[in-house]
Write an enzyme that holds these catalytic residues in place. Structure first.
Site, PDB file in Angstrom:
ATOM      1  CG  ASN A 122      -1.933  -0.744   1.020  1.00 13.50           C
ATOM      2  OD1 ASN A 122      -2.098  -1.946   0.343  1.00 13.50           O
ATOM      3  ND2 ASN A 122      -2.896  -1.335   2.548  1.00 13.50           N
ATOM      4  CB  THR A 167     -19.695  38.836 -27.712  1.00 10.76           C
ATOM      5  OG1 THR A 167     -20.630  38.866 -28.372  1.00 10.76           O
ATOM      6  CG2 THR A 167     -18.478  38.961 -27.235  1.00 10.76           C
ATOM      7  CG  HIS A 168     -23.617  36.047 -27.806  1.00  4.86           C
ATOM      8  ND1 HIS A 168     -24.758  35.713 -26.722  1.00  4.86           N
ATOM      9  CD2 HIS A 168     -23.016  37.421 -27.018  1.00  4.86           C
ATOM     10  CE1 HIS A 168     -24.767  36.122 -25.982  1.00  4.86           C
ATOM     11  NE2 HIS A 168     -24.094  37.329 -26.055  1.00  4.86           N
ATOM     12  CB  SER A 290     -13.926  11.967 -47.181  1.00  6.29           C
ATOM     13  OG  SER A 290     -15.214  11.511 -48.316  1.00  6.29           O
ATOM     14  CE  LYS A 296     -16.043  16.555 -46.188  1.00  2.89           C
ATOM     15  NZ  LYS A 296     -16.734  17.480 -45.262  1.00  2.89           N
ATOM     16  CG  ASN A 298     -13.107  16.150 -43.743  1.00  3.54           C
ATOM     17  OD1 ASN A 298     -13.084  17.499 -44.142  1.00  3.54           O
ATOM     18  ND2 ASN A 298     -13.093  15.063 -43.598  1.00  3.54           N
ATOM     19  CD  GLU A 303     -13.480  16.757 -37.159  1.00  8.77           C
ATOM     20  OE1 GLU A 303     -13.842  15.912 -37.233  1.00  8.77           O
ATOM     21  OE2 GLU A 303     -13.859  17.679 -37.883  1.00  8.77           O
ATOM     22  CE1 TYR A 330      -4.718  -0.874  -1.864  1.00  9.95           C
ATOM     23  CE2 TYR A 330      -6.055  -2.279  -1.732  1.00  9.95           C
ATOM     24  CZ  TYR A 330      -5.279  -1.632  -2.367  1.00  9.95           C
ATOM     25  OH  TYR A 330      -5.121  -1.876  -3.791  1.00  9.95           O
ATOM     26  CD  GLN A 335      -5.401  -3.101  -8.838  1.00  3.58           C
ATOM     27  OE1 GLN A 335      -4.560  -3.623  -8.075  1.00  3.58           O
ATOM     28  NE2 GLN A 335      -6.273  -4.110  -9.769  1.00  3.58           N
ATOM     29  CE  LYS A 338      -1.981   0.484 -10.988  1.00  2.00           C
ATOM     30  NZ  LYS A 338      -1.504  -0.612  -9.764  1.00  2.00           N
TER      31      LYS A 338
HETATM   32  N1  ARG Z   1      -1.709  -2.774  -7.361  1.00  2.00           N
HETATM   33  C1  ARG Z   1      -1.987  -2.744  -5.853  1.00  2.00           C
HETATM   34  C2  ARG Z   1      -2.699  -1.118  -5.700  1.00  2.00           C
HETATM   35  O1  ARG Z   1      -2.378  -1.405  -6.940  1.00  2.00           O
HETATM   36  C3  ARG Z   1      -0.805  -2.980  -4.852  1.00  2.00           C
HETATM   37  C4  ARG Z   1      -1.092  -3.081  -3.834  1.00  2.00           C
HETATM   38  C5  ARG Z   1      -1.842  -4.253  -3.273  1.00  2.00           C
HETATM   39  N2  ARG Z   1      -2.250  -3.550  -2.015  1.00  2.00           N
HETATM   40  C6  ARG Z   1      -3.518  -4.505  -1.362  1.00  2.00           C
HETATM   41  N3  ARG Z   1      -3.841  -4.616   0.410  1.00  2.00           N
HETATM   42  N4  ARG Z   1      -3.884  -5.675  -1.533  1.00  2.00           N
HETATM   43  O2  ARG Z   1      -3.533  -1.239  -5.036  1.00  2.00           O
END
Ligand code: ARG
Length: 461
Positions: A122, A167-168, A290, A296, A298, A303, A330, A335, A338
């Protein structure tokens, strides 16, 4: 080569517990891929932890200096693999942390098994994320300044070229290409404040909080924080564990807001490069065609900037959603933060680079820009001329308004030159922009160099 303990159907080599394969796959999620980005930082965090373990006053020592050197030598080799893109994580590793511990144990035997003393995955992942985020923030800052500089130099190149201000979306007042471009540049610059807040929030070390409750060992959290280049360690270890996800959400929020700036710029470019406006020309090689309409060209890339902005906003909503009802301590939900921050970072950095390219290639059509000046654009200036002759403003306003048919086309260059006050069409301070850019770039380079020096001291790479 000494071997770590192995079991027949081991789905979890490090903790040596068997987990149902479907559950394992579900909980590992995308970590075997996402964590590759953390590998070098995991080695760095572990090297700092190893150094700290040698200084810990226990008898016998958990790790001797010679042992720590051996561990760091292996960590350095793993970091090289990671930097070369040759590091991989197996599903039964679950994540980068256990992959690195497995590799250390394969090479160093029992010594590898000592390295996790006094920490948890953790605090380990929390530290990895923060090191990764710091590196990314400092590199992204350069990319932001690249786009800032591109907008400023486009503005300087066409500074006094008249462009109807809107504006607008309706024609409003005389403006200039310089004002348009540097206005967008300043929007981007303001975003630095968000990233600086994220940077400051990120610059605190969670290592040693372990599972969120500390450990009954005399660990030195100040030392690891210093070795890793953080401003300071978190104080409360439970609070440190709850900071997971926070910095990621702050980062995604900063990214989402920057994407909004990029998207509005993209929208202006789409609009003003339409044949009906024709103010700007996108390089043909930056447009796509296109399959049916041969004529075209584009602005697909622009976009997609709009669409990706919506996606990054969605990542922000997901980040806040993960955090909002999670109990303290935790939880595995974290997880997935990430995935969200990595996606937001990648999208924002790529979009910054694409927009820089587009702006660098942008051309203007002066004739079309001047043609955008209908007589109405000069209405406010005409009323203000009456004020200069002594008429009260509201009277002058009505006088012009009641006789709009009397408005005539005026000289747009003169109108642009007439606004000389701070930050107006004839009052843009380009030297100031140059100074800001140089100072920001130098400051980020200094931070990145000192951060990478920490990594070199710990890992030699
Ligand atoms: N891959 C886990 C995460 O990103 C690592 C930590 C895992 N810890 C646990 N108590 N299962 O959170």
């Amino acid at each position: 080569m000494k071997q770590g303990r192995k079991s027949a159907a081991n789905h979890e080599t490090i903790t040596d517990r068997k987990v149902d394969p479907d559950i394992l796959t579900y909980t590992v999620g995308e970590d075997t891929v996402l964590d590759l980005k953390l590998a070098v930082w995991d080695c760095m965090g572990t090297a700092a932890h190893a150094t700290m373990l040698t200084r810990m006053k226990t008898n016998p020592p958990v790790l001797t200096r010679a042992e720590a050197e051996a561990v760091k030598k292996e960590l350095s080799a793993i970091a090289v693999l990671a930097l070369d893109g040759r590091f991989s994580i197996r599903e039964d590793d679950q994540d980068v942390h256990m992959a690195v511990e497995r590799m250390l144990t394969e090479k160093l035997g029992d010594l590898g098994k000592k390295i996790h003393t006094g920490r948890s995955r953790n605090d380990q992942v929390a530290v990895d994320v923060r090191l990764h985020v710091k590196d990314e923030l400092l590199r992204m800052s350069e990319e932001r300044m690249d786009l800032f500089d591109a907008l400023v130099s486009f503005g300087r190149r066409h500074d006094r070229v008249p462009m109807a201000g809107r504006t607008h979306l309706q024609p409003a007042m005389p403006s200039s290409v310089g004002l348009w471009a540097t206005g967008h540049a300043e929007c981007l610059l303001r975003q630095s404040a968000n990233f600086e807040a994220t940077y400051a929030m990120n610059d605190v070390c969670p290592l040693g909080s372990a599972a969120g409750y500390g450990v009954p060992l005399p660990i030195d959290r100040e030392l690891t924080s210093r070795l890793l280049g953080f401003a300071e360690p978190f104080h409360n270890v439970f609070g440190a564990s709850m900071a997971r996800g926070e910095v990621e959400a702050s980062l995604v929020s900063s990214c989402a807001q920057t994407m909004c700036v990029l998207s509005r710029l993209a929208e202006d470019l789409i609009l003003f490069s339409m044949p009906e406006f024709g103010y700007f020309r996108l390089p043909r090689e930056y447009c796509t065609g296109s399959s049916i309409m041969p004529q075209k060209f584009n602005p697909d890339a622009l976009e997609l900037v709009r669409g990706k902005t919506a996606q990054v906003a969605g990542l922000l909503s997901a980040s806040v959603g993960i955090l909002h009802a999670m109990p303290g301590g935790y939880n595995r939900d974290l997880q997935d933060c990430k995935l969200l921050y990595m996606k937001a970072l990648e999208t924002t950095r790529t979009t910054l680079r694409i927009m820089t390219k587009v702006v660098r290639g942008l051309e203007i059509d002066e004739r079309r820009l001047r043609a955008g000046f209908s007589p109405g654009v000069f209405a406010t200036d005409a009323a203000l001329r009456k004020v200069a002759q002594g008429m009260p403003w509201r009277e002058a306003y009505h006088d012009v308004r009641d006789h709009l048919e009397r408005l005539e086309s005026e000289d747009p260059d003169a109108a642009v030159a007439a606004k000389t006050h701070l930050g107006a069409t004839a009052g843009i301070d380009y030297a100031r922009y140059g100074n800001i850019s140089r100072e920001r770039r130098a400051a980020c380079r200094r931070l990145l160099n000192s951060f990478l020096a920490c990594r070199r001291r710990l890992l030699g790479v």
